[in-house]
Design an enzyme around this catalytic site. Structure first.
Site, PDB file in Angstrom:
ATOM      1  N   LEU A  86      -2.580  -6.803  -8.541  1.00  0.00           N
ATOM      2  CA  LEU A  86      -2.083  -7.920  -9.339  1.00  0.00           C
ATOM      3  C   LEU A  86      -3.182  -8.814  -9.891  1.00  0.00           C
ATOM      4  CD1 LEU A  86       1.031  -8.936  -7.197  1.00  0.00           C
ATOM      5  CD2 LEU A  86       0.864  -7.281  -9.074  1.00  0.00           C
ATOM      6  N   GLY A 139       0.779  -1.235   0.000  1.00  0.00           N
ATOM      7  CA  GLY A 139       0.000   0.000   0.000  1.00  0.00           C
ATOM      8  C   GLY A 139       0.807   1.280   0.000  1.00  0.00           C
ATOM      9  N   HIS A 189       3.176   1.591 -13.351  1.00  0.00           N
ATOM     10  CA  HIS A 189       4.055   0.442 -13.591  1.00  0.00           C
ATOM     11  C   HIS A 189       5.493   0.855 -13.292  1.00  0.00           C
ATOM     12  CE1 HIS A 189       5.334  -3.318 -15.389  1.00  0.00           C
ATOM     13  NE2 HIS A 189       6.248  -2.649 -16.077  1.00  0.00           N
ATOM     14  N   ASP A 216      -0.639  -3.899 -18.447  1.00  0.00           N
ATOM     15  CA  ASP A 216       0.341  -2.834 -18.705  1.00  0.00           C
ATOM     16  C   ASP A 216       0.212  -2.240 -20.095  1.00  0.00           C
ATOM     17  OD1 ASP A 216       1.404  -3.310 -16.144  1.00  0.00           O
ATOM     18  OD2 ASP A 216       2.706  -4.889 -16.927  1.00  0.00           O
ATOM     19  N   ASN A 255      -3.184   2.987 -14.102  1.00  0.00           N
ATOM     20  CA  ASN A 255      -2.244   2.035 -13.523  1.00  0.00           C
ATOM     21  C   ASN A 255      -0.862   2.680 -13.502  1.00  0.00           C
ATOM     22  OD1 ASN A 255      -1.321  -0.572 -12.545  1.00  0.00           O
ATOM     23  ND2 ASN A 255      -0.366  -0.827 -14.545  1.00  0.00           N
ATOM     24  N   GLU A 274       7.903   7.308  -8.830  1.00  0.00           N
ATOM     25  CA  GLU A 274       6.473   6.978  -8.788  1.00  0.00           C
ATOM     26  C   GLU A 274       5.713   7.931  -7.870  1.00  0.00           C
ATOM     27  OE1 GLU A 274       5.393   2.853  -8.137  1.00  0.00           O
ATOM     28  OE2 GLU A 274       7.388   2.224  -8.777  1.00  0.00           O
TER      29      GLU A 274
END
Length: 209
Positions: free
Chosen positions: A91, A13, A108, A149, A106, A178
């Site tokens: 996932l 998380g 990645h 992805d 999303n 990120e």
């Protein structure tokens, strides 16, 4: 308008915790109205509940089809009036429901379209980058579709691969990227700068207010 986010997790998380930090710091005009975990035993459940997030578990057998998994998960998203769905280390394959195309993101931990696809997540991505001899890695925020992805890219951040890097060092550097890239992508929605047509995304210029 404060954007209502539903986040989906399968691990620790940290990505959602970062969004909460940005929100609390006044850097992101959003609210995490619910987090959905794919496993009851993932650390994110306890961590996010401790931050006051409404956490639900949508598990199901590993052999449950994506369609059946979606049928049990989407009602939990829609009932809280979400504006945007943010996959954050999630996932499971969640097919995009009608009306949600363009509103599920999303992140990645690699530069897409390389180092992506089914089974490419977390340390597997960083290991693949190191084994390739690449001099750069980074992260990608994209609009999610019904392939792993895959989908229009919104934000990409690049980081160097340094001599002596191992998976942990590279992962830490990518995660720092990120932490800025995902909030940046969400702000594009807050500012109504996203236009998607025919699988292509256009980001409108920022307007001065």
């Amino acid at each position: 308008m404060t954007l209502r986010l539903v986040t989906l997790v399968s691990g620790g998380g940290r990505t959602v915790l970062n969004l909460l930090d940005k929100i609390e710091a006044g850097e992101l005009d959003a609210r995490v109205v619910r987090t959905i975990a794919s496993r009851s035993d993932c650390a994110a459940v306890e961590r996010l509940a401790a931050r006051g997030v409404d956490v639900h578990v949508s598990a199901g057998r590993r052999d449950l089809s994506p369609e059946l998994y979606g049928a049990q998960t989407w009602p939990k998203i829609e009932e809280v009036g979400a504006d945007l769905v943010c996959l954050a280390g999630f996932l499971r394959m969640l097919p995009v429901e009608d009306g949600w195309m363009g509103r599920m993101l999303n992140i990645h931990p690699g530069l897409l379209p390389e180092y992506g696809g089914r089974g490419m997540y977390g340390d597997r991505v960083h290991q693949a980058v190191l084994q390739s001899g690449a001099k750069e890695s980074g992260c990608t925020v994209h609009v999610a579709d019904d392939e792993y992805d895959h989908g229009p890219i919104l934000v990409e951040r690049r980081v160097p691969v340094l001599d002596g890097d191992d998976v942990d060092r590279l992962a830490a550097r990518v995660f720092e990227a990120e932490c800025e890239a995902y909030p940046e992508a969400i702000r594009l929605y807050i500012d109504d700068r996203i236009h998607i047509e025919g699988g292509r995304v256009t980001i409108r210029p920022a307007t001065n207010t």
